[in-house]
Scaffold this motif. Sequence first.
Motif, PDB file in Angstrom:
ATOM      1  N   HIS A 139       0.673  -1.129  -0.095  1.00  0.00           N
ATOM      2  CA  HIS A 139      -0.073   0.071  -0.012  1.00  0.00           C
ATOM      3  C   HIS A 139       0.769   1.374   0.213  1.00  0.00           C
ATOM      4  O   HIS A 139       0.748   2.142  -0.838  1.00  0.00           O
ATOM      5  CB  HIS A 139      -0.964   0.084   1.111  1.00  0.00           C
ATOM      6  CG  HIS A 139      -2.033   1.239   1.332  1.00  0.00           C
ATOM      7  ND1 HIS A 139      -1.631   2.037   2.371  1.00  0.00           N
ATOM      8  CD2 HIS A 139      -2.707   1.586   0.502  1.00  0.00           C
ATOM      9  CE1 HIS A 139      -2.698   2.958   2.129  1.00  0.00           C
ATOM     10  NE2 HIS A 139      -3.312   2.696   1.241  1.00  0.00           N
ATOM     11  N   THR A 160       2.690   4.137  -3.476  1.00  0.00           N
ATOM     12  CA  THR A 160       2.723   5.520  -3.434  1.00  0.00           C
ATOM     13  C   THR A 160       3.778   6.210  -3.873  1.00  0.00           C
ATOM     14  O   THR A 160       3.841   7.554  -4.143  1.00  0.00           O
ATOM     15  CB  THR A 160       2.081   6.030  -2.181  1.00  0.00           C
ATOM     16  OG1 THR A 160       3.079   5.951  -1.345  1.00  0.00           O
ATOM     17  CG2 THR A 160       0.731   5.567  -1.922  1.00  0.00           C
ATOM     18  N   SER A 203      -1.834   7.650  -5.661  1.00  0.00           N
ATOM     19  CA  SER A 203      -2.188   8.408  -4.323  1.00  0.00           C
ATOM     20  C   SER A 203      -2.358   7.144  -3.374  1.00  0.00           C
ATOM     21  O   SER A 203      -2.382   6.036  -3.879  1.00  0.00           O
ATOM     22  CB  SER A 203      -3.205   9.346  -4.504  1.00  0.00           C
ATOM     23  OG  SER A 203      -4.420   8.400  -4.867  1.00  0.00           O
ATOM     24  N   TYR A 204      -2.688   7.528  -2.344  1.00  0.00           N
ATOM     25  CA  TYR A 204      -3.021   6.344  -1.206  1.00  0.00           C
ATOM     26  C   TYR A 204      -4.326   5.881  -1.547  1.00  0.00           C
ATOM     27  O   TYR A 204      -4.367   4.592  -1.430  1.00  0.00           O
ATOM     28  CB  TYR A 204      -3.174   6.991   0.125  1.00  0.00           C
ATOM     29  CG  TYR A 204      -1.782   7.294   0.813  1.00  0.00           C
ATOM     30  CD1 TYR A 204      -0.984   6.588   1.273  1.00  0.00           C
ATOM     31  CD2 TYR A 204      -1.392   8.911   1.057  1.00  0.00           C
ATOM     32  CE1 TYR A 204       0.373   6.890   1.934  1.00  0.00           C
ATOM     33  CE2 TYR A 204      -0.222   9.354   1.501  1.00  0.00           C
ATOM     34  CZ  TYR A 204       0.767   8.279   1.819  1.00  0.00           C
ATOM     35  OH  TYR A 204       1.841   8.614   2.576  1.00  0.00           O
ATOM     36  N   SER A 205      -5.145   6.640  -2.133  1.00  0.00           N
ATOM     37  CA  SER A 205      -6.566   6.318  -2.305  1.00  0.00           C
ATOM     38  C   SER A 205      -6.546   5.330  -3.668  1.00  0.00           C
ATOM     39  O   SER A 205      -7.237   3.949  -3.724  1.00  0.00           O
ATOM     40  CB  SER A 205      -7.501   7.267  -2.817  1.00  0.00           C
ATOM     41  OG  SER A 205      -7.543   8.153  -1.543  1.00  0.00           O
ATOM     42  N   PHE A 206      -5.742   5.527  -4.622  1.00  0.00           N
ATOM     43  CA  PHE A 206      -5.555   4.799  -5.772  1.00  0.00           C
ATOM     44  C   PHE A 206      -4.868   3.478  -5.416  1.00  0.00           C
ATOM     45  O   PHE A 206      -5.121   2.511  -6.144  1.00  0.00           O
ATOM     46  CB  PHE A 206      -4.938   5.524  -6.945  1.00  0.00           C
ATOM     47  CG  PHE A 206      -4.668   4.865  -8.115  1.00  0.00           C
ATOM     48  CD1 PHE A 206      -5.791   5.404  -9.021  1.00  0.00           C
ATOM     49  CD2 PHE A 206      -3.754   3.885  -8.564  1.00  0.00           C
ATOM     50  CE1 PHE A 206      -5.773   4.583 -10.360  1.00  0.00           C
ATOM     51  CE2 PHE A 206      -3.667   3.641  -9.835  1.00  0.00           C
ATOM     52  CZ  PHE A 206      -4.836   3.536 -10.559  1.00  0.00           C
ATOM     53  N   HIS A 226      -4.926   1.945  -2.757  1.00  0.00           N
ATOM     54  CA  HIS A 226      -5.791   1.099  -1.941  1.00  0.00           C
ATOM     55  C   HIS A 226      -6.716   0.467  -2.778  1.00  0.00           C
ATOM     56  O   HIS A 226      -6.975  -0.785  -2.622  1.00  0.00           O
ATOM     57  CB  HIS A 226      -6.507   2.108  -0.887  1.00  0.00           C
ATOM     58  CG  HIS A 226      -7.576   1.176  -0.029  1.00  0.00           C
ATOM     59  ND1 HIS A 226      -7.362   0.109   0.674  1.00  0.00           N
ATOM     60  CD2 HIS A 226      -9.008   1.325  -0.198  1.00  0.00           C
ATOM     61  CE1 HIS A 226      -8.367  -0.359   1.246  1.00  0.00           C
ATOM     62  NE2 HIS A 226      -9.364   0.273   0.605  1.00  0.00           N
ATOM     63  N   ALA A 227      -7.238   1.061  -3.821  1.00  0.00           N
ATOM     64  CA  ALA A 227      -8.255   0.472  -4.715  1.00  0.00           C
ATOM     65  C   ALA A 227      -7.462  -0.415  -5.755  1.00  0.00           C
ATOM     66  O   ALA A 227      -8.212  -1.383  -5.882  1.00  0.00           O
ATOM     67  CB  ALA A 227      -8.599   1.763  -5.641  1.00  0.00           C
ATOM     68  N   ARG A 267      -2.840  -5.550   1.506  1.00  0.00           N
ATOM     69  CA  ARG A 267      -2.172  -4.177   1.708  1.00  0.00           C
ATOM     70  C   ARG A 267      -1.034  -4.181   2.619  1.00  0.00           C
ATOM     71  O   ARG A 267       0.054  -3.334   2.324  1.00  0.00           O
ATOM     72  CB  ARG A 267      -3.180  -3.123   2.106  1.00  0.00           C
ATOM     73  CG  ARG A 267      -4.281  -2.802   1.310  1.00  0.00           C
ATOM     74  CD  ARG A 267      -5.171  -1.978   1.963  1.00  0.00           C
ATOM     75  NE  ARG A 267      -4.719  -1.540   3.373  1.00  0.00           N
ATOM     76  CZ  ARG A 267      -5.078  -0.263   3.813  1.00  0.00           C
ATOM     77  NH1 ARG A 267      -6.223   0.601   3.132  1.00  0.00           N
ATOM     78  NH2 ARG A 267      -4.784   0.186   5.240  1.00  0.00           N
ATOM     79  N   LEU A 316     -11.096   8.097  -9.134  1.00  0.00           N
ATOM     80  CA  LEU A 316      -9.798   8.083  -8.448  1.00  0.00           C
ATOM     81  C   LEU A 316      -8.564   8.571  -9.365  1.00  0.00           C
ATOM     82  O   LEU A 316      -7.364   8.688  -8.981  1.00  0.00           O
ATOM     83  CB  LEU A 316      -9.571   6.750  -7.945  1.00  0.00           C
ATOM     84  CG  LEU A 316     -10.423   6.515  -6.617  1.00  0.00           C
ATOM     85  CD1 LEU A 316     -10.128   4.684  -6.465  1.00  0.00           C
ATOM     86  CD2 LEU A 316      -9.838   7.053  -5.360  1.00  0.00           C
TER      87      LEU A 316
END
Length: 95
Positions: free
Chosen positions: A22, A26, A32-35, A37-38, A47, A76
Amino acid sequence: MADFKELIRIANTDIPGKKSVHLGLTQIYGVSYSFSHALCHVLQVERKKKIGSLNEAEVKSIEAILNHPENIPAWLRNRKKNTGTGEDQHLLGAS
């Protein structure tokens, strides 16, 4: 842990093997963190797993999703509704 690698290269970026998947993703410019994670969710990769313990198939699947992120939600992506093409895109690297 015979297959542990100290350095992993994904999307022309060197990532230390001791980082979690995870957080390691980045380090790629544009992720990004969100991308990240997805991406882990879509590929069903743990993760918290160390990125150095990923096998070649998992690394290739991460690179495939990064190059063609159709499975990642459009909101995202870092370039929504490109003015030239009208498509949702996700750009990586300094290019």
